[in-house]
Design a protein around this motif. Structure first.
Motif, PDB file in Angstrom:
ATOM      1  N   PHE A  16      46.312 -22.104  -6.677  1.00 11.77           N
ATOM      2  CA  PHE A  16      46.777 -21.008  -5.834  1.00 11.77           C
ATOM      3  C   PHE A  16      46.576 -21.448  -4.376  1.00 11.77           C
ATOM      4  O   PHE A  16      47.364 -21.264  -3.265  1.00 11.77           O
ATOM      5  CB  PHE A  16      46.279 -19.651  -5.731  1.00 11.77           C
ATOM      6  CG  PHE A  16      46.362 -19.313  -7.219  1.00 11.77           C
ATOM      7  CD1 PHE A  16      47.937 -18.791  -7.491  1.00 11.77           C
ATOM      8  CD2 PHE A  16      45.725 -18.917  -8.236  1.00 11.77           C
ATOM      9  CE1 PHE A  16      48.083 -18.389  -8.803  1.00 11.77           C
ATOM     10  CE2 PHE A  16      45.956 -18.619  -9.594  1.00 11.77           C
ATOM     11  CZ  PHE A  16      47.393 -18.068  -9.624  1.00 11.77           C
ATOM     12  N   ILE A  17      45.744 -22.475  -3.964  1.00  7.53           N
ATOM     13  CA  ILE A  17      45.340 -23.142  -2.736  1.00  7.53           C
ATOM     14  C   ILE A  17      46.127 -24.490  -2.357  1.00  7.53           C
ATOM     15  O   ILE A  17      47.066 -24.475  -1.577  1.00  7.53           O
ATOM     16  CB  ILE A  17      43.768 -23.363  -2.293  1.00  7.53           C
ATOM     17  CG1 ILE A  17      43.171 -22.036  -2.484  1.00  7.53           C
ATOM     18  CG2 ILE A  17      43.953 -23.661  -0.909  1.00  7.53           C
ATOM     19  CD1 ILE A  17      43.719 -20.776  -1.784  1.00  7.53           C
ATOM     20  N   TRP A  30      37.482 -23.669  -8.937  1.00  4.65           N
ATOM     21  CA  TRP A  30      38.051 -24.725  -9.152  1.00  4.65           C
ATOM     22  C   TRP A  30      39.517 -24.409  -9.420  1.00  4.65           C
ATOM     23  O   TRP A  30      40.573 -24.892  -9.176  1.00  4.65           O
ATOM     24  CB  TRP A  30      37.246 -25.461 -10.063  1.00  4.65           C
ATOM     25  CG  TRP A  30      38.241 -26.746 -10.538  1.00  4.65           C
ATOM     26  CD1 TRP A  30      38.909 -26.813 -11.567  1.00  4.65           C
ATOM     27  CD2 TRP A  30      38.469 -27.987  -9.683  1.00  4.65           C
ATOM     28  NE1 TRP A  30      39.784 -28.199 -11.387  1.00  4.65           N
ATOM     29  CE2 TRP A  30      39.348 -28.932 -10.251  1.00  4.65           C
ATOM     30  CE3 TRP A  30      37.931 -28.351  -8.268  1.00  4.65           C
ATOM     31  CZ2 TRP A  30      39.734 -30.023  -9.689  1.00  4.65           C
ATOM     32  CZ3 TRP A  30      38.499 -29.231  -7.826  1.00  4.65           C
ATOM     33  CH2 TRP A  30      39.277 -30.192  -8.663  1.00  4.65           C
ATOM     34  N   ASP A  31      39.621 -23.428 -10.541  1.00  2.00           N
ATOM     35  CA  ASP A  31      40.905 -23.115 -11.266  1.00  2.00           C
ATOM     36  C   ASP A  31      41.682 -22.680 -10.019  1.00  2.00           C
ATOM     37  O   ASP A  31      43.179 -22.726  -9.809  1.00  2.00           O
ATOM     38  CB  ASP A  31      40.625 -22.254 -12.355  1.00  2.00           C
ATOM     39  CG  ASP A  31      40.399 -22.989 -13.738  1.00  2.00           C
ATOM     40  OD1 ASP A  31      40.326 -24.385 -13.489  1.00  2.00           O
ATOM     41  OD2 ASP A  31      40.082 -22.499 -14.696  1.00  2.00           O
ATOM     42  N   LEU A  39      49.388 -21.988  -1.124  1.00  4.45           N
ATOM     43  CA  LEU A  39      49.172 -22.127   0.074  1.00  4.45           C
ATOM     44  C   LEU A  39      49.855 -23.614   0.541  1.00  4.45           C
ATOM     45  O   LEU A  39      50.686 -23.780   1.585  1.00  4.45           O
ATOM     46  CB  LEU A  39      47.988 -21.851   0.757  1.00  4.45           C
ATOM     47  CG  LEU A  39      47.504 -20.572   0.722  1.00  4.45           C
ATOM     48  CD1 LEU A  39      46.039 -20.622   1.249  1.00  4.45           C
ATOM     49  CD2 LEU A  39      48.256 -19.940   1.620  1.00  4.45           C
ATOM     50  N   PHE A  40      49.592 -24.696  -0.146  1.00  2.00           N
ATOM     51  CA  PHE A  40      49.934 -25.940   0.138  1.00  2.00           C
ATOM     52  C   PHE A  40      50.241 -26.789  -1.221  1.00  2.00           C
ATOM     53  O   PHE A  40      49.410 -26.546  -2.246  1.00  2.00           O
ATOM     54  CB  PHE A  40      48.739 -26.724   0.602  1.00  2.00           C
ATOM     55  CG  PHE A  40      47.895 -26.469   1.803  1.00  2.00           C
ATOM     56  CD1 PHE A  40      48.543 -26.376   3.121  1.00  2.00           C
ATOM     57  CD2 PHE A  40      46.641 -25.549   1.609  1.00  2.00           C
ATOM     58  CE1 PHE A  40      47.977 -25.774   4.002  1.00  2.00           C
ATOM     59  CE2 PHE A  40      46.204 -25.105   2.832  1.00  2.00           C
ATOM     60  CZ  PHE A  40      46.895 -25.269   4.220  1.00  2.00           C
TER      61      PHE A  40
END
Length: 160
Positions: A84-85, A78-79, A98-99
């Motif tokens: 980071f995603i 989750w973190d 990434l987004f």
């Protein structure tokens, strides 16, 4: 860390009026409270409620499986995902992700509220999968009451 707390609190309360299952419930609740204390700097009451519920769900993973790995992996996943995603926010330009989801530009929605609502939903879905997994592996859903026995009993100590 929470597994240690849950195990010790459960061992200490199992032979009291609350009984083994009550001791497990108290232990999971107190471990959730400890998580809230660790996140208290956020100051957002809804986020702190989310942390409490998440901590209790993670604790229930241990009660159902006797494994800390599921809770640790779920917490990490989750973190990692929200950091980071899919970076939630709007003023985090330049941070690696990434987004970037610019939710701060939507009136009435802030990052803490969105993380809390999404996080609780994801945790409940995860708990459902853990329950199904336990049912599939063990044939029934049950709490591992053996964790209520003190771990230093003679029958549990290794023989030399």
């Amino acid at each position: 860390l929470r597994v240690y707390q849950i195990r010790n609190i459960t061992e200490g309360l199992a032979n009291t009026k609350v009984g083994p299952v009550g001791a497990m419930g108290v232990a999971v609740f107190l471990a959730g409270i400890y998580s809230v204390v660790m996140h208290i700097a956020s100051g957002d009451p809804l986020f702190l409620l989310y942390v409490l519920i998440s901590g209790m769900i993670y604790g229930s993973y241990y009660l159902l499986t006797r494994r800390a790995a599921l809770a640790m992996a779920s917490h990490f996943a989750w973190d990692f995902t929200v950091s980071f995603i899919f970076l939630l926010g709007g003023s985090n330009v330049g941070e690696p992700a990434l987004f970037l989801v610019p939710i701060n530009q939507v009136p009435g929605i802030n990052t803490g509220t969105l993380i809390a609502v999404l996080g609780i939903a994801v945790r409940l879905i995860g708990l459902g999968f853990v329950i199904l997994w336990v049912r599939w592996r063990e044939g029934k859903i049950h709490l591992h009451k053996e964790i209520t026995a003190p771990s230093l009993l003679a029958q549990e100590s290794p023989t030399m």
